[in-house]
Design a protein around this motif. Structure first.
Motif, PDB file in Angstrom:
ATOM      1  N   LEU A   1      17.580  20.724  91.746  1.00  0.00           N
ATOM      2  CA  LEU A   1      17.272  19.845  90.629  1.00  0.00           C
ATOM      3  C   LEU A   1      16.188  18.866  91.081  1.00  0.00           C
ATOM      4  O   LEU A   1      16.375  18.116  92.035  1.00  0.00           O
ATOM      5  CB  LEU A   1      18.531  19.075  90.202  1.00  0.00           C
ATOM      6  CG  LEU A   1      18.554  18.419  88.817  1.00  0.00           C
ATOM      7  CD1 LEU A   1      18.248  19.427  87.715  1.00  0.00           C
ATOM      8  CD2 LEU A   1      19.905  17.762  88.573  1.00  0.00           C
ATOM      9  N   LYS A   2      15.049  18.911  90.399  1.00  0.00           N
ATOM     10  CA  LYS A   2      13.906  18.081  90.792  1.00  0.00           C
ATOM     11  C   LYS A   2      13.704  16.937  89.803  1.00  0.00           C
ATOM     12  O   LYS A   2      13.816  17.126  88.595  1.00  0.00           O
ATOM     13  CB  LYS A   2      12.622  18.923  90.825  1.00  0.00           C
ATOM     14  CG  LYS A   2      12.637  20.068  91.818  1.00  0.00           C
ATOM     15  CD  LYS A   2      11.323  20.851  91.716  1.00  0.00           C
ATOM     16  CE  LYS A   2      11.299  22.042  92.651  1.00  0.00           C
ATOM     17  NZ  LYS A   2      10.034  22.810  92.513  1.00  0.00           N
TER      18      LYS A   2
ATOM     19  N   ARG B   1      12.511  22.611  82.243  1.00  0.00           N
ATOM     20  CA  ARG B   1      12.001  21.274  82.521  1.00  0.00           C
ATOM     21  C   ARG B   1      12.112  20.410  81.267  1.00  0.00           C
ATOM     22  O   ARG B   1      11.561  20.749  80.219  1.00  0.00           O
ATOM     23  CB  ARG B   1      10.545  21.343  82.962  1.00  0.00           C
ATOM     24  CG  ARG B   1       9.938  19.970  83.318  1.00  0.00           C
ATOM     25  CD  ARG B   1       8.430  20.045  83.512  1.00  0.00           C
ATOM     26  NE  ARG B   1       8.075  21.046  84.505  1.00  0.00           N
ATOM     27  CZ  ARG B   1       7.314  22.121  84.263  1.00  0.00           C
ATOM     28  NH1 ARG B   1       6.836  22.331  83.036  1.00  0.00           N
ATOM     29  NH2 ARG B   1       7.029  22.981  85.215  1.00  0.00           N
ATOM     30  N   VAL B   2      12.862  19.336  81.397  1.00  0.00           N
ATOM     31  CA  VAL B   2      12.971  18.361  80.305  1.00  0.00           C
ATOM     32  C   VAL B   2      12.190  17.122  80.714  1.00  0.00           C
ATOM     33  O   VAL B   2      12.396  16.589  81.806  1.00  0.00           O
ATOM     34  CB  VAL B   2      14.436  17.991  80.012  1.00  0.00           C
ATOM     35  CG1 VAL B   2      14.507  16.983  78.872  1.00  0.00           C
ATOM     36  CG2 VAL B   2      15.252  19.227  79.673  1.00  0.00           C
ATOM     37  N   SER B   3      11.296  16.679  79.848  1.00  0.00           N
ATOM     38  CA  SER B   3      10.429  15.541  80.174  1.00  0.00           C
ATOM     39  C   SER B   3      10.654  14.385  79.201  1.00  0.00           C
ATOM     40  O   SER B   3      10.737  14.588  77.988  1.00  0.00           O
ATOM     41  CB  SER B   3       8.961  15.962  80.128  1.00  0.00           C
ATOM     42  OG  SER B   3       8.695  16.965  81.090  1.00  0.00           O
ATOM     43  N   LEU B   4      10.765  13.189  79.762  1.00  0.00           N
ATOM     44  CA  LEU B   4      10.846  11.966  78.967  1.00  0.00           C
ATOM     45  C   LEU B   4       9.513  11.248  79.079  1.00  0.00           C
ATOM     46  O   LEU B   4       9.019  11.032  80.195  1.00  0.00           O
ATOM     47  CB  LEU B   4      11.964  11.061  79.476  1.00  0.00           C
ATOM     48  CG  LEU B   4      13.393  11.618  79.421  1.00  0.00           C
ATOM     49  CD1 LEU B   4      14.365  10.598  80.003  1.00  0.00           C
ATOM     50  CD2 LEU B   4      13.790  11.968  77.996  1.00  0.00           C
TER      51      LEU B   4
ATOM     52  N   GLU C   1      10.432  22.583  78.351  1.00  0.00           N
ATOM     53  CA  GLU C   1       9.712  23.814  78.674  1.00  0.00           C
ATOM     54  C   GLU C   1      10.649  24.694  79.490  1.00  0.00           C
ATOM     55  O   GLU C   1      11.461  24.182  80.266  1.00  0.00           O
ATOM     56  CB  GLU C   1       8.458  23.521  79.493  1.00  0.00           C
ATOM     57  CG  GLU C   1       7.454  22.603  78.821  1.00  0.00           C
ATOM     58  CD  GLU C   1       6.355  22.185  79.780  1.00  0.00           C
ATOM     59  OE1 GLU C   1       5.526  23.045  80.131  1.00  0.00           O
ATOM     60  OE2 GLU C   1       6.359  21.016  80.206  1.00  0.00           O
ATOM     61  N   SER C   2      10.514  26.007  79.335  1.00  0.00           N
ATOM     62  CA  SER C   2      11.398  26.880  80.098  1.00  0.00           C
ATOM     63  C   SER C   2      10.836  28.296  80.180  1.00  0.00           C
ATOM     64  O   SER C   2      10.125  28.753  79.283  1.00  0.00           O
ATOM     65  CB  SER C   2      12.786  26.915  79.442  1.00  0.00           C
ATOM     66  OG  SER C   2      13.695  27.650  80.239  1.00  0.00           O
TER      67      SER C   2
ATOM     68  N   SER D   1      10.095  13.881  84.596  1.00  0.00           N
ATOM     69  CA  SER D   1      10.529  15.260  84.396  1.00  0.00           C
ATOM     70  C   SER D   1      11.774  15.561  85.217  1.00  0.00           C
ATOM     71  O   SER D   1      11.888  15.137  86.375  1.00  0.00           O
ATOM     72  CB  SER D   1       9.424  16.243  84.782  1.00  0.00           C
ATOM     73  OG  SER D   1       8.298  16.079  83.948  1.00  0.00           O
ATOM     74  N   VAL D   2      12.707  16.273  84.597  1.00  0.00           N
ATOM     75  CA  VAL D   2      13.906  16.768  85.277  1.00  0.00           C
ATOM     76  C   VAL D   2      13.847  18.289  85.196  1.00  0.00           C
ATOM     77  O   VAL D   2      13.913  18.862  84.106  1.00  0.00           O
ATOM     78  CB  VAL D   2      15.188  16.243  84.610  1.00  0.00           C
ATOM     79  CG1 VAL D   2      16.422  16.738  85.383  1.00  0.00           C
ATOM     80  CG2 VAL D   2      15.177  14.729  84.529  1.00  0.00           C
ATOM     81  N   GLU D   3      13.695  18.934  86.341  1.00  0.00           N
ATOM     82  CA  GLU D   3      13.469  20.388  86.369  1.00  0.00           C
ATOM     83  C   GLU D   3      14.533  21.077  87.208  1.00  0.00           C
ATOM     84  O   GLU D   3      14.832  20.658  88.330  1.00  0.00           O
ATOM     85  CB  GLU D   3      12.080  20.685  86.931  1.00  0.00           C
ATOM     86  CG  GLU D   3      11.718  22.161  86.942  1.00  0.00           C
ATOM     87  CD  GLU D   3      10.313  22.407  87.458  1.00  0.00           C
ATOM     88  OE1 GLU D   3      10.102  23.432  88.132  1.00  0.00           O
ATOM     89  OE2 GLU D   3       9.431  21.550  87.190  1.00  0.00           O
TER      90      GLU D   3
END
Length: 337
Positions: A247-248, A323-326, A315-316, A261-263
């Motif tokens: 988890l990045k 990847r979820v981005s705030l 994005e996936s 970003s949480v990837e």
């Protein structure tokens, strides 16, 4: 107001006028009245009838056109009664009274709904606080009786707490503007706090944490932001099926703002589902195949982000990453500084 409709509405009245006029002309001729006075009276009668209809059409067209323009200019159409005035003819008075009564009834229903919604929100908040007591008692019992069984029970309690927290934040989301404090936050500290809260879950699933370039300052509400990140992490862990799960957390910056970003390197999301993940109750193929998902987590995140003026995107690629981005807009950040 359409002229054809106006004429069509009055065609019966016009025909009666023409028939009456024709009958009057015939009667006058039978009485041996000369043609000049007959024609004169007929023309006067016709001009009077035509003038009345033209005047009536003009005043009604003006009234209804103004009403239409005002309605189109309104974002909230139910406020039409506030910009409509009572006209000087019968139909306008009837229309005005009907709209006023409908608006009053509508406002009464809104007030009733708001009261019920407020009572429901209060009940949820009380219920959440009350249920924390038996959950805390369960945790204490588990700590004093550690075993493989109690560890499994603790995991289920963690899930229960997550769903309880989700229900509380969902209930509060409709009145978020009354329940948040905007202040300067350090993303490294916020992410660290959320990771610590989910540490047991991450360790159990052997998830490797990778943090990069998070020493950024943004303006938001700490509690709500932590909840959003917690939901994103929970979602990522649900759909990890690899031995080397990772988890990045990392930040980028562009003209629009700071992007957190949480990837993850989980199973990813199919192309046909990617555009629907923020919809209420949507679970998709992954939700049905890998876990019993409520489909509420990302929906609530999206709703809260909109309230906090944050952007959120996803994005996936299947079997590779999600990847979820705030997005914390620069202009919003500057407005609070």
């Amino acid at each position: 107001m359409d002229l054809k409709i106006f004429i069509k509405e009055r065609i019966f009245f016009i025909l009666i006028n023409i028939v009456t006029l024709a009958f009057s002309v015939s009667l006058l001729r039978l009485l041996n009245v000369q043609w000049f006075p007959i024609i004169f009276l007929t023309v006067i009668n016709f001009i009077g009838m035509l003038s009345f209809h033209i005047y009536d059409y003009i005043r009604k067209k003006k009234y209804y056109d103004e009403m239409t323009i005002n309605l189109e200019a309104l974002d909230k159409k139910h406020l039409i009664s506030d910009v409509v005035e009572e006209g000087k003819f019968l139909e306008s008075s009837l229309v005005y009274n009907i709209i006023s009564e409908c608006n009053k009834s509508f406002n009464d229903e809104i007030s009733k709904y708001k009261r019920n919604n407020s009572e429901y929100k209060d009940y949820i908040e009380i219920w959440v606080h009350e249920i924390k007591t038996p959950i805390s008692s369960c945790r204490l019992i588990i700590e004093n009786n550690e075993s493989e069984i109690t560890k499994s029970i603790k995991e289920e309690i963690d899930k229960i707490e997550n769903y309880i927290e989700q229900s509380l934040f969902y209930a509060r989301s409709s009145t978020l503007e009354k329940d948040y404090i905007i202040k300067k936050l350090n993303l490294y500290e916020i992410v660290g706090s959320v990771i610590n809260k989910n540490a047991d879950f991450l360790i159990k699933n052997k998830v490797k944490i990778n943090i990069d370039n998070l020493n950024k300052e943004v303006y938001s509400d700490s509690m709500w932001l932590k909840f959003i990140l917690g939901q994103i992490i929970s979602n990522s862990i649900k759909y990890m099926n690899k031995k080397n799960s990772e988890l990045k957390f990392y930040c980028n910056e562009n003209k629009e703002g700071i992007i957190l970003s949480v990837e993850d390197n989980g199973i990813g999301i199919s192309d046909k589902d990617i555009d629907k993940v923020f919809l209420k109750g949507f679970t998709g193929e992954n939700g049905r195949k890998f876990t019993k998902s409520t489909g509420m987590g990302l929906y609530i995140c999206k709703k809260l982000c909109e309230k906090l003026n944050l952007g959120i995107s996803i994005e996936s690629v299947e079997d590779k990453f999600t990847r979820v981005s705030l997005i914390f807009p620069i202009n919003k950040i500057m407005n609070f500084s």
